[in-house]
Design a protein around this motif. Structure first.
Motif, PDB file in Angstrom:
ATOM      1  N   LYS A 150       1.030  -1.235   0.359  1.00 25.54           N
ATOM      2  CA  LYS A 150      -0.290   0.269   0.028  1.00 25.54           C
ATOM      3  C   LYS A 150       0.581   1.566  -0.172  1.00 25.54           C
ATOM      4  N   VAL A 151       0.445   1.590  -1.293  1.00 28.57           N
ATOM      5  CA  VAL A 151       1.284   3.493  -0.566  1.00 28.57           C
ATOM      6  C   VAL A 151       1.086   4.230   0.467  1.00 28.57           C
ATOM      7  N   GLU A 152       1.395   5.256   0.478  1.00 24.95           N
ATOM      8  CA  GLU A 152       1.879   6.073   2.361  1.00 24.95           C
ATOM      9  C   GLU A 152       1.017   7.753   1.451  1.00 24.95           C
ATOM     10  N   GLN A 153       0.609   7.933   1.904  1.00 22.01           N
ATOM     11  CA  GLN A 153       0.537   9.832   1.753  1.00 22.01           C
ATOM     12  C   GLN A 153       2.189   9.675   3.275  1.00 22.01           C
ATOM     13  N   THR A 154       2.576  10.854   2.647  1.00 24.24           N
ATOM     14  CA  THR A 154       3.535  11.564   3.225  1.00 24.24           C
ATOM     15  C   THR A 154       3.597  13.206   3.258  1.00 24.24           C
ATOM     16  N   ASP A 155       3.896  13.739   4.810  1.00 22.28           N
ATOM     17  CA  ASP A 155       3.279  14.914   4.194  1.00 22.28           C
ATOM     18  C   ASP A 155       4.548  15.882   4.975  1.00 22.28           C
TER      19      ASP A 155
END
Length: 507
Positions: A150-155
């Motif tokens: 699963k791809v991750e949302q990164t900030d």
């Protein structure tokens, strides 16, 4: 004359697999070819020891980072040694000299105001260890190369290399150098990647997330993005930034799989342009291996081909032969244990090894253990000799990656012809009559000399087996001069070596 060939350096978050074996074996074949025709070669392969995946893999096994990297490095090296990959330099990115050079490259680019620090929000694939645009993902929002991860949302805040200022220059380089990316399909794919403005490339990871890597020289709270670090190995292997690297670098050819075209075809050239360093000579790109029926290899399906298991059961040359014979550059190719066995038995065993065994054993028993002296040549003799010389001549000249299976097809075709020739001449019948004994001697000599020429060519592909065959014929190859295909080299009335079954049948 120099030639510098590189393979990618492989992530050590898992054991070596068939993809690693393939690229390094093909690089080895290219090296052996170029050495044979008189070039000075440098072949590098090795392991990429940095990045989040490797850090997590060590943690999952409860191992210290250094111990984990040592273990994996030895594992990869052992597999390449087992496969007769004659590498000159084995890369480990944990080497201090490499890390110092990477930091120096970053500082040079930073000093040109081409690296900026900024906040970024985006989608991150841990498998690729890179940020993805929406257009890079599948319809269900996953990375096509790692659909189960699963791809991750990164900030987060990171450092970025400005890419767009170099896009047109890179496109012009591709236009000016048609061989820069081969084959053509991947050259077109790369041009498509460069058709739209490029986003800045994130070249760092905060140490709060990743600690395994090269510290940024201008901000110790960050480590270098694993691709930036890994790609620089191609330069550090030949001593950059010290003097003396340029002659090797000017000849550099990268062998890569199609999945890493973007890092090698976009990121790497722009990194080099930003640092003021010439681009490599060539990217040779290949497709992937899939299981029987075109199904992606998976442990859960049970169709994974383990290179170590193949070598343990069939020998390195069985795997090298299959990989060299059956990869197509422009589309994925199928592989399975059964396919490898079938090819080994039908081609190496039946068409090449069996003919050598029959002809050599006949000569050993009928001519006092010697290679017989040939008499006058018939039209049939001349025809098969000419066919063999033509079939192997490709190995006496520079070959590129797509040439390997093409040249081997010619060898197999002519081996079929040699078997037909041997059967039609029937030396076992000729020996029965004193009037045809000289003709028998000629047929055996022609057959053995043609086999000698075939195995000299195949030293570039299946070196261990080829050298064993040449030892049976008492025909070692001189390493002191460039190899040129030639007939009538096999010594007449010389002793044969011990005859063995070169390719025992696989069950």
């Amino acid at each position: 004359m120099k030639s510098y060939i590189t393979t990618p350096i492989y992530y050590v978050n898992g054991s070596p697999h068939i993809g690693h074996a393939f690229t390094s074996v093909m690089a080895d074949i290219l090296k052996r070819n170029r050495v044979a025709i008189g070039y000075e070669l440098l072949l590098s392969t090795g392991v990429d020891e940095h990045g989040q995946k490797n850090q997590e893999a060590a943690a999952d096994l409860g191992m210290e980072i250094k111990d984990y990297l040592d273990m994996r490095g030895k594992e990869f090296r052992a597999v390449f040694d087992m496969l007769d990959v004659s590498y000159d330099y084995f890369v480990r990115t944990s080497r201090e000299g490499h890390k110092t050079a990477v930091a120096g490259m970053e500082q040079t680019i930073f000093d040109k105001d081409l690296i900026v620090k900024k906040q970024y929000t985006g989608t991150y694939c841990k498998g690729c260890e890179e940020f993805k645009r929406e257009s890079d993902l599948t319809e269900d929002g996953q990375c096509p190369l790692h659909p189960t991860m699963k791809v991750e949302q990164t900030d987060e805040t990171n450092y970025f290399l400005k890419m767009e200022p170099f896009r047109e220059r890179l496109l012009q380089h591709i236009a000016d150098n048609p061989d820069f990316v081969q084959p053509q399909a991947f050259r077109n794919e790369l041009k498509q990647m460069l058709a739209e403005p490029l986003e800045d490339l994130c070249i760092s990871r905060p140490k709060t997330r990743v600690t395994l890597g090269v510290d940024l020289p201008f901000d110790p709270d960050f480590v270098t993005y694993v691709w930036f670090d890994a790609l620089a190995n191609y330069l550090t292997n030949v001593g950059w930034p010290d003097e003396g690297y340029a002659d090797w670098w000017a000849t550099c050819e990268h062998l890569i799989g199609k999945d890493i075209l973007k890092p090698h075809g976009v990121y790497w050239p722009i990194m080099l342009m930003a640092a003021g360093i010439p681009l490599p000579k060539k990217l040779s790109v290949h497709s992937h291996w899939v299981g029987a029926g075109g199904v992606k290899m998976s442990k859960s399906i049970g169709n994974v081909v383990d290179p170590i298991e193949i070598v343990d059961t069939l020998g390195a040359d069985a795997l090298r032969w299959y990989l060299a014979r059956h990869m197509r550059s422009d589309s994925d190719s199928q592989i399975s244990v059964d396919f490898i066995k079938q090819t080994y038995n039908s081609e190496l065993g039946n068409k090449i090894g069996n003919l050598l065994s029959r002809a050599a054993k006949f000569s050993k028993s009928r001519f006092d253990g010697k290679v017989p002296a040939a008499g006058p040549l018939s039209a049939e003799d001349e025809a098969i000799r000419a066919a063999v010389a033509e079939a192997v001549k490709g190995f006496g000249a520079w070959i590129d990656l797509p040439d390997i299976p093409h040249n081997l097809q010619k060898v197999i075709t002519v081996c079929d012809d040699m078997n037909t020739y041997f059967a039609e001449q029937a030396p076992w019948e000729l020996i029965k009559n004193p009037e045809t004994e000289e003709r028998c001697r000629t047929v055996i000599y022609v057959t053995l000399d043609c086999l000698r020429l075939v195995f000299e060519a195949l030293r570039q592909v299946i070196p261990t087996s080829a050298d064993r065959a040449l030892a049976m014929l008492n025909a070692p190859v001189s390493e002191d001069k460039a190899w040129k295909p030639a007939l009538d080299v096999l010594g007449q009335e010389t002793d044969l070596g011990e005859i063995e079954n070169l390719f025992p049948r696989a069950q």
